[in-house]
Design an enzyme around this catalytic site. Structure first.
Site, PDB file in Angstrom:
ATOM      1  N   ARG A  55       0.833  -1.219   0.000  1.00  0.00           N
ATOM      2  CA  ARG A  55       0.000   0.000   0.000  1.00  0.00           C
ATOM      3  C   ARG A  55       0.859   1.258   0.000  1.00  0.00           C
ATOM      4  O   ARG A  55       0.483   2.264  -0.593  1.00  0.00           O
ATOM      5  CB  ARG A  55      -0.964  -0.009   1.186  1.00  0.00           C
ATOM      6  CG  ARG A  55      -1.778   1.246   1.246  1.00  0.00           C
ATOM      7  CD  ARG A  55      -3.023   1.259   2.141  1.00  0.00           C
ATOM      8  NE  ARG A  55      -3.222   0.164   3.025  1.00  0.00           N
ATOM      9  CZ  ARG A  55      -2.772   0.121   4.290  1.00  0.00           C
ATOM     10  NH1 ARG A  55      -2.076   1.132   4.784  1.00  0.00           N
ATOM     11  NH2 ARG A  55      -3.016  -0.917   5.041  1.00  0.00           N
ATOM     12  N   TYR A 106     -12.401  22.384 -12.563  1.00  0.00           N
ATOM     13  CA  TYR A 106     -12.847  21.052 -12.953  1.00  0.00           C
ATOM     14  C   TYR A 106     -14.157  20.727 -12.229  1.00  0.00           C
ATOM     15  O   TYR A 106     -14.224  20.771 -10.996  1.00  0.00           O
ATOM     16  CB  TYR A 106     -11.763  20.026 -12.610  1.00  0.00           C
ATOM     17  CG  TYR A 106     -12.197  18.620 -12.871  1.00  0.00           C
ATOM     18  CD1 TYR A 106     -12.384  18.157 -14.171  1.00  0.00           C
ATOM     19  CD2 TYR A 106     -12.438  17.745 -11.817  1.00  0.00           C
ATOM     20  CE1 TYR A 106     -12.797  16.867 -14.406  1.00  0.00           C
ATOM     21  CE2 TYR A 106     -12.846  16.451 -12.049  1.00  0.00           C
ATOM     22  CZ  TYR A 106     -13.031  16.016 -13.349  1.00  0.00           C
ATOM     23  OH  TYR A 106     -13.449  14.737 -13.579  1.00  0.00           O
ATOM     24  N   ASP A 178      -3.789  23.057  -9.645  1.00  0.00           N
ATOM     25  CA  ASP A 178      -4.146  21.952 -10.535  1.00  0.00           C
ATOM     26  C   ASP A 178      -3.558  22.300 -11.906  1.00  0.00           C
ATOM     27  O   ASP A 178      -4.032  23.203 -12.590  1.00  0.00           O
ATOM     28  CB  ASP A 178      -5.673  21.822 -10.605  1.00  0.00           C
ATOM     29  CG  ASP A 178      -6.122  20.655 -11.485  1.00  0.00           C
ATOM     30  OD1 ASP A 178      -5.327  20.190 -12.321  1.00  0.00           O
ATOM     31  OD2 ASP A 178      -7.294  20.225 -11.345  1.00  0.00           O
ATOM     32  N   LYS A 203      -4.682  12.242 -17.709  1.00  0.00           N
ATOM     33  CA  LYS A 203      -4.687  13.087 -18.913  1.00  0.00           C
ATOM     34  C   LYS A 203      -3.298  13.062 -19.563  1.00  0.00           C
ATOM     35  O   LYS A 203      -2.832  12.017 -19.957  1.00  0.00           O
ATOM     36  CB  LYS A 203      -5.149  14.498 -18.538  1.00  0.00           C
ATOM     37  CG  LYS A 203      -6.374  14.525 -17.594  1.00  0.00           C
ATOM     38  CD  LYS A 203      -7.647  14.023 -18.236  1.00  0.00           C
ATOM     39  CE  LYS A 203      -8.802  13.799 -17.253  1.00  0.00           C
ATOM     40  NZ  LYS A 203      -9.124  14.863 -16.338  1.00  0.00           N
TER      41      LYS A 203
END
Ligand SMILES: *Cc1c(COP(=O)(O)O)cnc(C)c1O
Length: 383
Positions: A55, A106, A178, A203
């Site tokens: 993890r 966004y 961002d 993206k």
């Protein structure tokens, strides 16, 4: 069961242990994939080689993080299972505070902030292109974070990262940017003063439309960063090793892809601006864009591969144009090799402030002439 010695296991045991696991060739040219979910202890009960559990310790994830940190001029980067997981980790790790966020951001994150972020934080949504509006919204000593997104989705407005960072820092607030659309190829927010940079790696960073992932990076891995890292490791919002490996592969060509996509988008934007059925082209590289001056300063090597067009005839005309293209694919998301067209208001749904007549275009790596001619044949039918 027979009575062979413990040092001579049967083939079944040898096979089940995959020959004892082990290391791939240290001279392999390309990165290897660390698929292990756990790591073995030393005989003295220690973990002298470092990793304990998948993890938080996966070597492929960490290798991709180091690769991204280099690209962003960061000291540390953290990968997440999606861009939303990365963005929301910042808000979740932040002790309750006042946050200034963009009106134009966004859509998915805006909805999350209103529904979940507002449980912990007080949030003011402002026009991030206007420094006076940001100054007025910040409460010195009480605002903990200024969130920016530049260029912003889907109008591609710019935020002056250096100016906003200065304003925020004077008031004691951190800045998180961002930078999904700009990518480190076109803007390096940390160099301009931002404290944390965020990406939907789904993206451009991956760039092949086959991974969902997110990332954060910082030049100062202290304070809030330590809480974010601890929370990521405990919440387990991590990508899998194969996704990290695919992301590493994508990052190797990021620079070339983004430069070419920017060049193609600029060509297409210029040509579309003259088309009679187009009411407006939104692209920061066009001198007509309201934030062109900031873009020219902040994105000196290109204005990105994203643009939007507003089609005469409203929403129905925009949807009709998208229906008739042959090369552009109709899909949400962006930043991949294939060019995509999207009627943005349809996906944002109720409450969206996106204009109905807007089509969002993600320019891929096809020939820009082919891409323009395909759009033009579809637009011509409206003329
Ligand atoms: C896609 C996107 C996100 C969300 O990322 P996911 O990987 O889809 O979770 C956040 N910000 C921007 C600007 C995006 O385009």
């Amino acid at each position: 069961m027979d009575d062979r010695p413990a040092s001579l296991p049967t083939p079944r045991t040898i096979a089940a242990r995959a020959l004892g696991g082990g290391r791939p060739s240290p001279t392999a040219l390309t990165p290897v994939i660390d698929m292990s979910a756990t790591y073995t202890r030393d005989a003295d009960n220690g973990y002298s080689s470092g990793p304990v559990y998948g993890r938080k310790d996966n070597a492929s994830v960490q290798q991709a993080e180091r690769q991204l940190a280099e690209l962003e001029h960061a000291r540390e980067a953290l990968l997440f299972g999606s861009g939303m997981a990365a963005a929301t980790a910042v808000f979740a790790a932040l002790p309750p505070t006042h946050i200034v966020a963009p009106k134009a951001m966004y859509w998915g994150l805006r909805v999350w902030l209103e529904r979940f972020g507002s449980v912990f934080h007080e949030i003011s949504f402002v026009d991030m292109s206007r420094l006076d509006a940001i100054r007025a919204a910040i409460r010195p000593g009480r605002t903990g974070l200024v969130w920016i997104e530049t260029p912003s989705n889907p109008l591609w407005t710019l935020t002056d990262i250096m100016a906003v960072s200065d304003i925020a820092h004077r008031a004691g607030a951190l800045v998180c940017a961002d930078s999904t659309v700009a990518t480190p190829v076109l803007t390096k927010p940390l160099d301009l003063g931002a404290d944390i940079v965020m990406h939907s790696a789904t993206k451009y960073l991956n760039g092949h439309s086959d991974v969902v992932a997110g990332a954060l990076a910082t030049a100062d891995p202290s304070g809030l960063w330590l809480r974010i890292k601890e929370m990521r490791d405990q919440n387990g919002a991590v990508p899998g090793a194969f996704d990290a490996w695919l992301l590493m592969r994508g990052l190797r060509t990021l620079d070339l892809r983004v430069r070419e996509q920017s060049r193609s988008a600029a060509l297409i934007a210029e040509r579309l601006a003259g088309h009679p059925v187009i009411a407006g082209v939104l692209y920061p590289g066009l001198p007509t864009h309201p934030d062109h001056a900031v873009a020219a300063r902040q994105m000196p090597d290109g204005f990105g591969g994203m643009l939007s067009v507003r089609v005469r005839g409203g929403g129905a005309a925009a949807v009709a144009v998208a229906a008739r293209v042959q090369l552009w694919r109709r899909a949400t998301s962006f930043g991949g090799i294939e060019s995509l067209v999207e009627h943005r208001a349809s996906i944002e749904g109720e409450g969206s402030s996106c204009p109905e007549d807007l089509l969002r275009l993600s320019v891929g790596l096809e020939d820009p002439g082919d891409l323009y001619r395909d759009l033009a044949q579809s637009l011509d039918l409206l003329a």
